[in-house]
Design a protein around this motif. Structure first.
Motif, PDB file in Angstrom:
ATOM      1  N   GLU A 530       0.833  -1.213   0.000  1.00  0.00           N
ATOM      2  CA  GLU A 530       0.000   0.000   0.000  1.00  0.00           C
ATOM      3  C   GLU A 530       0.862   1.255   0.000  1.00  0.00           C
ATOM      4  OE1 GLU A 530      -2.431  -3.194   2.223  1.00  0.00           O
ATOM      5  OE2 GLU A 530      -0.336  -2.558   2.071  1.00  0.00           O
ATOM      6  N   ALA A 531       1.950   1.231   0.768  1.00  0.00           N
ATOM      7  CA  ALA A 531       2.846   2.383   0.811  1.00  0.00           C
ATOM      8  C   ALA A 531       3.511   2.608  -0.540  1.00  0.00           C
ATOM      9  CB  ALA A 531       3.916   2.172   1.899  1.00  0.00           C
ATOM     10  N   VAL A 532       3.894   1.534  -1.220  1.00  0.00           N
ATOM     11  CA  VAL A 532       4.513   1.655  -2.540  1.00  0.00           C
ATOM     12  C   VAL A 532       3.528   2.259  -3.541  1.00  0.00           C
ATOM     13  CG1 VAL A 532       5.323   0.309  -4.526  1.00  0.00           C
ATOM     14  CG2 VAL A 532       6.297  -0.087  -2.254  1.00  0.00           C
ATOM     15  N   ILE A 533       2.272   1.814  -3.482  1.00  0.00           N
ATOM     16  CA  ILE A 533       1.256   2.396  -4.370  1.00  0.00           C
ATOM     17  C   ILE A 533       1.155   3.902  -4.143  1.00  0.00           C
ATOM     18  CG2 ILE A 533      -1.221   2.479  -4.860  1.00  0.00           C
ATOM     19  CD1 ILE A 533      -1.300  -0.545  -4.263  1.00  0.00           C
ATOM     20  N   ARG A 534       1.078   4.298  -2.858  1.00  0.00           N
ATOM     21  CA  ARG A 534       0.947   5.732  -2.554  1.00  0.00           C
ATOM     22  C   ARG A 534       2.180   6.501  -2.992  1.00  0.00           C
ATOM     23  NH1 ARG A 534      -0.952   9.765  -3.358  1.00  0.00           N
ATOM     24  NH2 ARG A 534      -0.992  11.518  -1.903  1.00  0.00           N
ATOM     25  N   MET A 535       3.372   5.965  -2.750  1.00  0.00           N
ATOM     26  CA  MET A 535       4.580   6.683  -3.141  1.00  0.00           C
ATOM     27  C   MET A 535       4.722   6.752  -4.657  1.00  0.00           C
ATOM     28  SD  MET A 535       7.436   5.954  -0.178  1.00  0.00           S
ATOM     29  CE  MET A 535       7.080   4.264   0.269  1.00  0.00           C
ATOM     30  N   ALA A 536       4.243   5.738  -5.367  1.00  0.00           N
ATOM     31  CA  ALA A 536       4.233   5.802  -6.829  1.00  0.00           C
ATOM     32  C   ALA A 536       3.298   6.921  -7.295  1.00  0.00           C
ATOM     33  CB  ALA A 536       3.794   4.464  -7.416  1.00  0.00           C
ATOM     34  N   GLU A 537       2.162   7.066  -6.616  1.00  0.00           N
ATOM     35  CA  GLU A 537       1.245   8.163  -6.946  1.00  0.00           C
ATOM     36  C   GLU A 537       1.904   9.517  -6.698  1.00  0.00           C
ATOM     37  OE1 GLU A 537      -2.939   5.811  -5.845  1.00  0.00           O
ATOM     38  OE2 GLU A 537      -2.013   7.180  -4.399  1.00  0.00           O
ATOM     39  N   ILE A 538       2.676   9.616  -5.620  1.00  0.00           N
ATOM     40  CA  ILE A 538       3.371  10.865  -5.298  1.00  0.00           C
ATOM     41  C   ILE A 538       4.423  11.180  -6.358  1.00  0.00           C
ATOM     42  CG2 ILE A 538       5.035  11.870  -3.673  1.00  0.00           C
ATOM     43  CD1 ILE A 538       3.369  10.514  -1.425  1.00  0.00           C
ATOM     44  N   VAL A 539       5.164  10.169  -6.774  1.00  0.00           N
ATOM     45  CA  VAL A 539       6.165  10.363  -7.825  1.00  0.00           C
ATOM     46  C   VAL A 539       5.496  10.799  -9.122  1.00  0.00           C
ATOM     47  CG1 VAL A 539       7.843   9.168  -9.308  1.00  0.00           C
ATOM     48  CG2 VAL A 539       7.854   8.772  -6.832  1.00  0.00           C
ATOM     49  N   ASP A 540       4.414  10.131  -9.492  1.00  0.00           N
ATOM     50  CA  ASP A 540       3.712  10.453 -10.723  1.00  0.00           C
ATOM     51  C   ASP A 540       3.140  11.867 -10.682  1.00  0.00           C
ATOM     52  OD1 ASP A 540       2.665   9.358 -13.326  1.00  0.00           O
ATOM     53  OD2 ASP A 540       0.739   9.829 -12.393  1.00  0.00           O
ATOM     54  N   ALA A 541       2.549  12.248  -9.546  1.00  0.00           N
ATOM     55  CA  ALA A 541       1.983  13.590  -9.410  1.00  0.00           C
ATOM     56  C   ALA A 541       3.073  14.655  -9.489  1.00  0.00           C
ATOM     57  CB  ALA A 541       1.222  13.704  -8.093  1.00  0.00           C
TER      58      ALA A 541
END
Length: 549
Positions: A530-541
């Motif tokens: 779940e943390a990886v998903i969120r951090m990927a979203e942060i990187v993408d944003a």
């Protein structure tokens, strides 16, 4: 023509006869065909609007508010998938008519009850060919397995259908699911839609190419028993490699006894970043441990997604690794990671250098584990039809066992592996001394491969993904850029780590690899899905914000 060649040709003809016959043949010599489906004249304005959706969640909302019916959406993706097939040879099995009937039934149910079937109501889902769909053949890319029809849905298929999704095709794979290109003797070779002289990755390369061409927006690919997952990085799409035993699995053993003795990590691949959380959370919310005894009883963890162990997602510290000390990544990855680093800093996060822990030893261990059976399974399956092996054995590791190791030897390998993983974990945790956050680096950013998407059946290095599989680190791939001849010139080096490092570095040619997609991995520690998903979203944003500024 040999007997196996006749069987393979008959299978391809059978598949092609099931494709829409009213489509104008996509006859083009262009290498980059990403824009071709929209230009082909084969799709209506509404079909283009549906398949070009920039956000999967929005598309689902439009089905639920009846802007589109499930049938309209499924028909649109079936047609675009058929175009993608003409351009890249990405499909294995097609069952469009069955999917359209499924969608009609969903529409009738929705009209009658006023309630959608589930979170994925009406969304077409593509599946890697290894994933079982009841009533559909599954060959794993082997001629010897042709004619074998799956009796019941795999756990992941059943869960997606329960959520309202509509399976409509399976996609091409590497023979034996064992190397980084989707090529086999049954369906042939899948090419990269950004540059059709290059591979789209593997073993889920068909899935990657289909999603890149928007013949699908959400699909399921895989990591196989410690193998590599590079299709998303090589196709310019998003993907998630979950922790082992957190997502439903499917048998991948190619033995004649039922194909169930090995397990594979199945992960979502998507055209937009929201698809990763959507697919992962949807499946976990349906309690996959009900169907698959290997899946851990670990529901979706919202606190972990909110980065409760990572400062709530504020002032994150990312470790960047562009050179693992064994094989340095090609020039385009340097530029991609520089872009990511600048974008994250502008968004208020920090970036520090991360040095891998003995990547050469890790690569060696990966090879020992991956080839421990001496490829007996592969050779036994090839013998069923007499077909030849396709692709490299072991697909990269310098240690390739040609004989089966004993149980005692295998446990010795596992012992050395566990000692290595402990040292690697200590190495990661020691970064607390340089982050200034009181924590080790929150995630590691690294290339998907040392090489850009390779020429068809070309040499690849899997160390940048294999280390995640070896340690069971979840990782997500975020597309960043494409090879640019002007920005990514060939660079001379005075020294190399080893002969493999030299070979792969000198192989890079910006003209050969022009326009090839370049993705970056976001890697977290074990069970931090779940943390990886969120951090990927942060990187993408952060990347999108930097491009907009």
């Amino acid at each position: 023509m040999t007997d196996w060649e006749k069987k393979a040709a008959a299978k391809r003809a059978q598949r092609d006869a099931l494709l829409p016959q009213d489509l104008v043949q996509c006859d083009t010599s262009e290498l980059d065909v990403l824009a071709f489906p929209a230009q082909s004249g084969n799709l209506s304005r509404q079909e283009l609007e549906i398949t070009d959706s920039q956000n999967i969640t929005v598309l689902l909302d439009r089905i639920k508010d009846r802007t589109y019916s499930a049938e309209q959406v499924v028909r649109a993706f079936c047609r675009r998938a058929a175009i993608a097939q003409q351009l890249t040879n990405c499909l294995a099995e097609v069952f469009f008519d069955r999917a359209i009937l499924h969608a009609k039934n969903l529409d009738d149910e929705y009209m009658r009850t006023g309630k959608p079937r589930g979170v994925l109501h009406g969304l077409p889902i593509s599946l890697k060919e290894q994933i079982g769909v009841a009533g559909v053949e599954r060959s794993f890319g082997f001629v010897g397995f042709l004619g074998r029809v799956v009796e019941r849905d795999a756990a992941i298929t059943a869960l997606l259908v329960e959520a309202g999704a509509v399976p409509y095709c399976t996609t091409n794979v590497a023979q034996h699911l064992g190397f980084g290109a989707a090529v086999n003797n049954v369906f042939g070779e899948t090419t990269n839609p950004s540059n059709r002289t290059l591979t789209s990755g593997g073993s889920s390369g068909g899935e990657g190419a289909l999603i890149a061409l928007r013949g699908s927006v959400l699909g399921i690919g895989s990591d196989i028993g410690g193998s590599v997952r590079i299709p998303a990085g090589f196709s310019g799409i998003y993907s998630l490699r979950p922790s082992y035993l957190r997502f439903p699995y499917e048998g991948t053993c190619n033995s004649q006894e039922g194909q169930e003795s090995l397990r594979s990590v199945l992960g979502p691949m998507a055209a937009s970043i929201d698809g990763l959380k959507l697919a992962f959370k949807t499946v976990l919310d349906l309690k996959p441990w009900r169907l698959d005894p290997a899946v851990l009883r670990m529901p979706w963890n919202e606190e972990r997604y909110q980065l409760s162990e990572h400062g709530g997602g504020k002032n994150l510290v990312f470790g960047i690794m562009v050179d693992d000390g064994f094989v340095r990544a090609a020039p385009p990855y340097h530029r991609a990671l520089d872009q990511v680093s600048s974008a994250l800093k502008a968004a208020g996060h920090s970036v520090v250098e991360y040095k891998a822990y003995d990547a050469g030893m890790g690569y060696h261990l990966f090879g020992e584990v991956w080839t421990a059976d001496g490829h007996k399974d592969l050779y036994d399956t090839l013998a069923l039809s007499g077909e030849p092996r396709v692709g490299p054995l072991g697909s990269g590791p310098e240690v390739v066992q040609e004989e089966q190791v004993s149980v005692t030897k295998y446990w010795e390998i596992q012992y050395r592996k566990q000692r290595f993983l402990k040292a690697q974990l200590d190495h990661w945790n020691a970064t607390e001394a340089v982050t200034g956050s009181g924590r080790p680096v929150d995630a590691i950013l690294c290339p998907v491969s040392a090489t850009a998407p390779q020429t068809l059946r070309g040499r690849q290095y899997y160390g940048y993904t294999a280390w995640c599989n070896l340690a069971d680190y979840p990782s997500a791939v975020v597309p960043v850029t494409r090879v640019d001849q002007a920005k990514d010139p060939k660079v001379a080096r005075e020294a190399y780590h080893n002969d493999l490092d030299r070979e792969l570095w000198e192989m890079y040619d910006p003209e050969v690899y022009k326009n090839a997609p370049i993705g970056v991995q976001v890697v977290g520690q074990k069970d931090e899905d779940e943390a990886v998903i969120r951090m990927a979203e942060i990187v993408d944003a952060a990347l999108k914000a930097s491009r907009a500024s």
